[in-house]
Design a protein around this motif. Sequence first.
Motif, PDB file in Angstrom:
ATOM      1  N   ASP A 258      25.447  -5.991  -6.591  1.00 60.30           N
ATOM      2  CA  ASP A 258      25.594  -7.420  -6.894  1.00 60.30           C
ATOM      3  C   ASP A 258      24.503  -7.914  -7.850  1.00 60.30           C
ATOM      4  OD1 ASP A 258      24.285  -8.725  -3.706  1.00 60.30           O
ATOM      5  OD2 ASP A 258      23.337  -7.604  -5.324  1.00 60.30           O
ATOM      6  N   ARG A 259      23.561  -7.044  -8.203  1.00 58.58           N
ATOM      7  CA  ARG A 259      22.465  -7.315  -9.144  1.00 58.58           C
ATOM      8  C   ARG A 259      21.496  -8.379  -8.647  1.00 58.58           C
ATOM      9  NH1 ARG A 259      21.934  -7.357 -14.485  1.00 58.58           N
ATOM     10  NH2 ARG A 259      22.907  -9.406 -14.732  1.00 58.58           N
ATOM     11  N   LYS A 260      21.523  -8.705  -7.379  1.00 59.02           N
ATOM     12  CA  LYS A 260      20.631  -9.749  -6.875  1.00 59.02           C
ATOM     13  C   LYS A 260      19.267  -9.204  -6.488  1.00 59.02           C
ATOM     14  CE  LYS A 260      24.226 -12.959  -5.495  1.00 59.02           C
ATOM     15  NZ  LYS A 260      24.794 -13.805  -4.425  1.00 59.02           N
ATOM     16  N   SER A 261      19.118  -7.911  -6.477  1.00 59.06           N
ATOM     17  CA  SER A 261      17.804  -7.347  -6.190  1.00 59.06           C
ATOM     18  C   SER A 261      17.688  -5.977  -6.840  1.00 59.06           C
ATOM     19  CB  SER A 261      17.552  -7.248  -4.693  1.00 59.06           C
ATOM     20  OG  SER A 261      18.449  -6.325  -4.110  1.00 59.06           O
ATOM     21  N   SER A 262      16.451  -5.509  -6.952  1.00 57.37           N
ATOM     22  CA  SER A 262      16.218  -4.196  -7.533  1.00 57.37           C
ATOM     23  C   SER A 262      14.969  -3.597  -6.894  1.00 57.37           C
ATOM     24  CB  SER A 262      16.044  -4.279  -9.056  1.00 57.37           C
ATOM     25  OG  SER A 262      14.951  -5.107  -9.405  1.00 57.37           O
ATOM     26  N   THR A 263      14.815  -2.296  -7.076  1.00 53.33           N
ATOM     27  CA  THR A 263      13.643  -1.580  -6.556  1.00 53.33           C
ATOM     28  C   THR A 263      13.115  -0.661  -7.642  1.00 53.33           C
ATOM     29  OG1 THR A 263      14.530  -1.596  -4.306  1.00 53.33           O
ATOM     30  CG2 THR A 263      12.774  -0.013  -4.788  1.00 53.33           C
ATOM     31  N   LEU A 264      11.823  -0.760  -7.881  1.00 55.26           N
ATOM     32  CA  LEU A 264      11.151   0.173  -8.781  1.00 55.26           C
ATOM     33  C   LEU A 264      10.594   1.294  -7.925  1.00 55.26           C
ATOM     34  CD1 LEU A 264      10.028   0.656 -11.740  1.00 55.26           C
ATOM     35  CD2 LEU A 264       7.882  -0.260 -10.838  1.00 55.26           C
ATOM     36  N   ILE A 265      10.866   2.529  -8.317  1.00 52.26           N
ATOM     37  CA  ILE A 265      10.394   3.675  -7.546  1.00 52.26           C
ATOM     38  C   ILE A 265       9.458   4.525  -8.396  1.00 52.26           C
ATOM     39  CG2 ILE A 265      11.066   5.767  -6.298  1.00 52.26           C
ATOM     40  CD1 ILE A 265      13.806   4.439  -5.830  1.00 52.26           C
ATOM     41  N   LEU A 266       8.234   4.701  -7.893  1.00 52.14           N
ATOM     42  CA  LEU A 266       7.295   5.665  -8.467  1.00 52.14           C
ATOM     43  C   LEU A 266       7.375   6.883  -7.561  1.00 52.14           C
ATOM     44  CD1 LEU A 266       4.233   3.303  -9.091  1.00 52.14           C
ATOM     45  CD2 LEU A 266       6.165   3.767 -10.594  1.00 52.14           C
ATOM     46  N   PRO A 267       7.946   7.991  -8.002  1.00 52.17           N
ATOM     47  CA  PRO A 267       8.290   9.075  -7.075  1.00 52.17           C
ATOM     48  C   PRO A 267       7.101   9.763  -6.414  1.00 52.17           C
ATOM     49  CG  PRO A 267       8.759   9.689  -9.345  1.00 52.17           C
ATOM     50  CD  PRO A 267       8.412   8.239  -9.366  1.00 52.17           C
ATOM     51  N   HIS A 268       6.017   9.907  -7.129  1.00 54.04           N
ATOM     52  CA  HIS A 268       4.829  10.565  -6.559  1.00 54.04           C
ATOM     53  C   HIS A 268       3.606   9.772  -7.003  1.00 54.04           C
ATOM     54  CE1 HIS A 268       7.446  13.945  -5.643  1.00 54.04           C
ATOM     55  NE2 HIS A 268       7.828  13.949  -6.903  1.00 54.04           N
ATOM     56  N   ALA A 269       3.273   8.747  -6.250  1.00 55.02           N
ATOM     57  CA  ALA A 269       2.211   7.824  -6.665  1.00 55.02           C
ATOM     58  C   ALA A 269       0.855   8.525  -6.734  1.00 55.02           C
ATOM     59  CB  ALA A 269       2.131   6.652  -5.702  1.00 55.02           C
ATOM     60  N   THR A 270       0.085   8.188  -7.762  1.00 55.49           N
ATOM     61  CA  THR A 270      -1.287   8.683  -7.893  1.00 55.49           C
ATOM     62  C   THR A 270      -2.237   7.490  -7.870  1.00 55.49           C
ATOM     63  OG1 THR A 270      -1.458   8.503 -10.291  1.00 55.49           O
ATOM     64  CG2 THR A 270      -0.388  10.488  -9.429  1.00 55.49           C
ATOM     65  N   LEU A 271      -3.529   7.779  -7.741  1.00 56.49           N
ATOM     66  CA  LEU A 271      -4.522   6.697  -7.683  1.00 56.49           C
ATOM     67  C   LEU A 271      -4.452   5.842  -8.945  1.00 56.49           C
ATOM     68  CD1 LEU A 271      -7.593   8.621  -6.196  1.00 56.49           C
ATOM     69  CD2 LEU A 271      -5.868   7.263  -4.992  1.00 56.49           C
ATOM     70  N   ARG A 272      -4.072   6.447 -10.083  1.00 56.42           N
ATOM     71  CA  ARG A 272      -3.995   5.706 -11.338  1.00 56.42           C
ATOM     72  C   ARG A 272      -2.814   4.751 -11.406  1.00 56.42           C
ATOM     73  NH1 ARG A 272      -4.778  10.556 -15.583  1.00 56.42           N
ATOM     74  NH2 ARG A 272      -3.553  11.582 -13.981  1.00 56.42           N
ATOM     75  N   ASP A 273      -1.929   4.820 -10.417  1.00 56.43           N
ATOM     76  CA  ASP A 273      -0.812   3.875 -10.366  1.00 56.43           C
ATOM     77  C   ASP A 273      -1.198   2.570  -9.686  1.00 56.43           C
ATOM     78  OD1 ASP A 273       1.418   6.642  -9.796  1.00 56.43           O
ATOM     79  OD2 ASP A 273       1.082   5.537 -11.662  1.00 56.43           O
TER      80      ASP A 273
ATOM     81  N   ASP B 120       0.844  -1.193   0.000  1.00 56.95           N
ATOM     82  CA  ASP B 120       0.000   0.000   0.000  1.00 56.95           C
ATOM     83  C   ASP B 120       0.873   1.234   0.000  1.00 56.95           C
ATOM     84  OD1 ASP B 120      -1.981  -2.060   1.598  1.00 56.95           O
ATOM     85  OD2 ASP B 120      -3.054  -0.523   0.464  1.00 56.95           O
ATOM     86  N   CYS B 121       0.350   2.315  -0.558  1.00 53.45           N
ATOM     87  CA  CYS B 121       1.085   3.565  -0.612  1.00 53.45           C
ATOM     88  C   CYS B 121       0.077   4.707  -0.550  1.00 53.45           C
ATOM     89  CB  CYS B 121       1.885   3.632  -1.910  1.00 53.45           C
ATOM     90  SG  CYS B 121       2.768   5.173  -2.177  1.00 53.45           S
ATOM     91  N   ALA B 122       0.459   5.791   0.118  1.00 51.73           N
ATOM     92  CA  ALA B 122      -0.417   6.959   0.168  1.00 51.73           C
ATOM     93  C   ALA B 122      -0.197   7.801  -1.083  1.00 51.73           C
ATOM     94  CB  ALA B 122      -0.121   7.785   1.412  1.00 51.73           C
ATOM     95  N   GLU B 123      -1.291   8.352  -1.582  1.00 56.45           N
ATOM     96  CA  GLU B 123      -1.228   9.209  -2.758  1.00 56.45           C
ATOM     97  C   GLU B 123      -0.249  10.354  -2.533  1.00 56.45           C
ATOM     98  OE1 GLU B 123      -4.971  11.039  -3.681  1.00 56.45           O
ATOM     99  OE2 GLU B 123      -4.471  11.258  -5.801  1.00 56.45           O
ATOM    100  N   GLY B 124       0.603  10.606  -3.537  1.00 58.56           N
ATOM    101  CA  GLY B 124       1.575  11.684  -3.436  1.00 58.56           C
ATOM    102  C   GLY B 124       2.906  11.268  -2.842  1.00 58.56           C
TER     103      GLY B 124
END
Lengths: 113, 113
Positions: free
Chosen positions: A67-82, A11-15
């Motif tokens: 080490d390339r064994k993990s990664s993180t996707l970052i949405l910098p300012h999440a909106t409801l459409r994400d 879960d993430c808060a909008e913005g």
Amino acid sequence: DAKTTQPTSMDCAEGRAANLPCNHSTISGNEYVYWYRQIHSQGPQYIIHGLKNNETNEMASLIITEDRKSSTLILPHATLRDTAVYYCIVRGNSGGSNYKLTFGKGTLLTVNP
Amino acid sequence: GAGVSQSPRYKVAKRGQDVALRCDPISGHVSLFWYQQALGQGPEFLTYFQNEAQLDKSGLPSDRFFAERPEGSVSTLKIQRTQQEDSAVYLCASSLEGLLGYTFGSGTRLTVV
């Protein structure tokens, strides 16, 4: 293609920034990390991909550990459409069956108002 | 067209009925793919065309499934004698080559009753 492990849901808060992790400990040297997302009732949509350097585009940033064994996707300012299911996929870019995408179950990201 | 178009959007079939699902890829895209997505799962690869040639049909679940792309553009996925386990969303994707420009359609939701 290497196997990936993602949390079932987040879960993430909008913005706020949404940080989606992915483990791919068996990744090999020539395999890329791809991220797709699937909004309800739509087909998967390409977000970003990378090999070892961090990448950024208009949609998101991708941080890959040294080490390339993990990664993180970052949405910098999440909106409801994400709100969507986010898939992390590891695959080579040439040779063999590089045209196939092997999806796991992904992470359901819910952005709350 | 601007995107990958699939029709019909929804299809309800009685068990034992034959169905045909259509995919219009992006103009100029050489490669075309079909995926099957069961409820709550990620998409799974079915088959791959390069122009009119079907180069990989390893993901087709049974000989009741048949795909064609006779002129190298529009493709049809046909399912004969449908069974309840065939109920799923069928996604079509096209690309210029490999993963370059890989774009999914919104899918056809097939329900077998």
